[in-house]
Design a protein around this motif. Structure first.
Motif, PDB file in Angstrom:
ATOM      1  N   GLN A 171     108.906  67.206  51.457  1.00  0.00           N
ATOM      2  CA  GLN A 171     108.583  66.550  51.681  1.00  0.00           C
ATOM      3  C   GLN A 171     106.762  67.200  52.001  1.00  0.00           C
ATOM      4  O   GLN A 171     106.366  67.069  52.364  1.00  0.00           O
ATOM      5  N   CYS A 172     106.171  66.287  51.226  1.00  0.00           N
ATOM      6  CA  CYS A 172     104.483  66.005  50.462  1.00  0.00           C
ATOM      7  C   CYS A 172     103.881  66.192  52.502  1.00  0.00           C
ATOM      8  O   CYS A 172     103.724  64.350  52.945  1.00  0.00           O
ATOM      9  N   GLN A 173     102.529  66.483  53.387  1.00  0.00           N
ATOM     10  CA  GLN A 173     102.687  66.756  54.467  1.00  0.00           C
ATOM     11  C   GLN A 173     101.290  65.717  54.103  1.00  0.00           C
ATOM     12  O   GLN A 173     100.737  65.242  55.405  1.00  0.00           O
ATOM     13  N   ILE A 174     100.815  65.619  53.268  1.00  0.00           N
ATOM     14  CA  ILE A 174      99.782  64.004  52.853  1.00  0.00           C
ATOM     15  C   ILE A 174     100.137  63.349  52.474  1.00  0.00           C
ATOM     16  O   ILE A 174      99.991  61.790  53.016  1.00  0.00           O
ATOM     17  N   CYS A 175     100.744  62.672  51.508  1.00  0.00           N
ATOM     18  CA  CYS A 175     101.241  61.857  51.319  1.00  0.00           C
ATOM     19  C   CYS A 175     103.174  60.912  51.786  1.00  0.00           C
ATOM     20  O   CYS A 175     103.574  59.892  51.675  1.00  0.00           O
ATOM     21  N   SER A 176     103.768  62.091  52.254  1.00  0.00           N
ATOM     22  CA  SER A 176     105.132  61.843  52.203  1.00  0.00           C
ATOM     23  C   SER A 176     105.900  61.645  51.846  1.00  0.00           C
ATOM     24  O   SER A 176     106.864  60.971  51.495  1.00  0.00           O
ATOM     25  N   VAL A 231     102.651  70.044  49.684  1.00  0.00           N
ATOM     26  CA  VAL A 231     102.610  69.078  49.163  1.00  0.00           C
ATOM     27  C   VAL A 231     102.827  68.333  47.878  1.00  0.00           C
ATOM     28  O   VAL A 231     103.136  69.428  47.573  1.00  0.00           O
ATOM     29  N   CYS A 232     102.965  67.148  47.081  1.00  0.00           N
ATOM     30  CA  CYS A 232     103.193  67.046  45.658  1.00  0.00           C
ATOM     31  C   CYS A 232     102.668  67.324  45.301  1.00  0.00           C
ATOM     32  O   CYS A 232     100.969  67.534  45.021  1.00  0.00           O
ATOM     33  N   PRO A 233     102.727  67.259  43.467  1.00  0.00           N
ATOM     34  CA  PRO A 233     101.535  67.568  42.297  1.00  0.00           C
ATOM     35  C   PRO A 233     100.576  66.563  42.705  1.00  0.00           C
ATOM     36  O   PRO A 233      99.535  67.792  42.815  1.00  0.00           O
ATOM     37  N   ASN A 234     101.053  65.989  42.500  1.00  0.00           N
ATOM     38  CA  ASN A 234      99.631  64.552  42.779  1.00  0.00           C
ATOM     39  C   ASN A 234      98.428  65.363  43.883  1.00  0.00           C
ATOM     40  O   ASN A 234      97.360  65.547  43.914  1.00  0.00           O
ATOM     41  N   CYS A 235      99.262  64.923  45.203  1.00  0.00           N
ATOM     42  CA  CYS A 235      98.222  66.374  46.573  1.00  0.00           C
ATOM     43  C   CYS A 235      98.109  67.041  45.988  1.00  0.00           C
ATOM     44  O   CYS A 235      96.600  67.736  46.512  1.00  0.00           O
ATOM     45  N   HIS A 236      98.641  68.068  45.361  1.00  0.00           N
ATOM     46  CA  HIS A 236      98.095  69.292  44.983  1.00  0.00           C
ATOM     47  C   HIS A 236      96.363  69.029  44.489  1.00  0.00           C
ATOM     48  O   HIS A 236      95.770  70.059  44.455  1.00  0.00           O
TER      49      HIS A 236
HETATM   50 ZN    ZN Z   1     101.671  64.010  48.308  1.00  0.00          ZN
END
Ligand code: ZN
Length: 290
Positions: free
Chosen positions: A207-212, A248-253
């Motif tokens: 799970q992305c730590q930024i956008c969940s 993180v997810c790829p987008n947030c990365h």
């Molecule tokens: Zn994310």
């Protein structure tokens, strides 16, 4: 039974676990005692510890010393406690090949002969002469300990040499489900510790730590990436440690890489066992470090 015991011998103490004594009386009354047969369960066990930076893979140590230990002190304790004497276990690692086949590598198989019931330690008789092998399509066993589904037991525990040959995988192995573009980038960067990366992804279940968001690849596989907050390599020379990493997810990365996202410990999803160091967050947010 306590009452019958008291009447028979005028002794009114009765053991909490009266199994053997109960059997004695039942036998005396002409009952036949059948030992209840517990069915064998099967587990796969992970052996990579992020806490051991020099040598994260504990497999050799476990096999040489006849045991397995849960590397977590706060996770999977109930599952470990549920492992019974006589259960069969396998040390595994799971990863993906470059062409994105998910692989389960079986490194050792053994039988549990003791459980310390502290959620961490199992004593195990490892099978002699075991030859490690890879299986395709069992890649969903990614956590530290998994009870093996019935349909997978034969594949993992009753393997044959023929099957092993057929399942041999090329050497082109990458850790985790890294996509090709990202993989190239990571290989270019630095010798990063894949055990650390894997353990952190496991802690957050991808799970992305930024956008969940948890990006689902299939019903059983999810995907995430790990970003070094102060980047590895020249000129940043950030350290390869958990306090400098986020899942993180790829987008947030991508947004992080382009410094489009400011980081703040207050807005990040943070597990209590994962302590991000403010120094690296400040480094990321600072204009001069661009
Ligand atoms: Zn994310």
């Amino acid at each position: 039974m306590k009452y019958a015991h008291g009447l028979a011998v005028e002794e009114y103490s009765w053991p909490v676990n009266g199994g053997e004594s109960t059997n004695k009386y039942l036998k005396a009354f002409g009952f036949e005692i059948e030992i209840k047969k517990l069915s064998t369960n099967y587990y796969v066990l992970g052996a990579v510890w992020n806490s051991d930076k020099k040598k994260p893979d504990q497999s050799e140590r476990f096999i040489a010393n006849g045991f397995w230990q849960n590397g977590w002190t706060d996770k999977f304790l109930d599952i470990v406690n549920g492992v019974k004497i006589g259960d069969r276990v396998a040390i595994k690692s799971s990863f993906a090949t470059r062409d994105r086949r998910s692989i389960l590598r079986i490194k050792a198989i053994g039988t549990v002969y003791s459980n310390d019931n502290n959620g961490r330690n199992l004593k195990i008789n490892w099978d002699n002469g075991f030859v490690p092998f890879d299986l395709e399509g069992c890649g969903s066993y990614r956590k530290t300990i998994h009870k093996v589904a019935n349909e997978d037991i034969d594949t993992i525990f009753n393997y044959s040499d023929e099957a092993v040959k057929e399942d041999k995988i090329s050497n082109l192995i990458i850790d985790d489900l890294e996509l090709p573009a990202r993989t190239r980038r990571e290989i270019n960067s630095i010798n990063r510790d894949q055990g650390l990366v894997r353990d952190l992804k496991e802690l957050y279940n991808n799970q992305c730590q930024i956008c969940s968001i948890t990006l689902k690849i299939s019903n059983t596989i999810s995907y995430s990436e790990v970003h070094h907050i102060r980047p590895l390599g020249y000129p940043h020379n950030g350290p390869d440690i958990h306090s400098n990493m986020i899942v993180v997810c790829p987008n947030c990365h991508v947004q992080l890489d382009f410094r489009e996202t400011r980081l703040s410990k207050r807005t990040l999803n943070l597990k209590h066992s994962h302590n991000i160091d403010e120094i690296y967050i400040n480094y990321h947010n600072s204009e001069e470090n661009r």
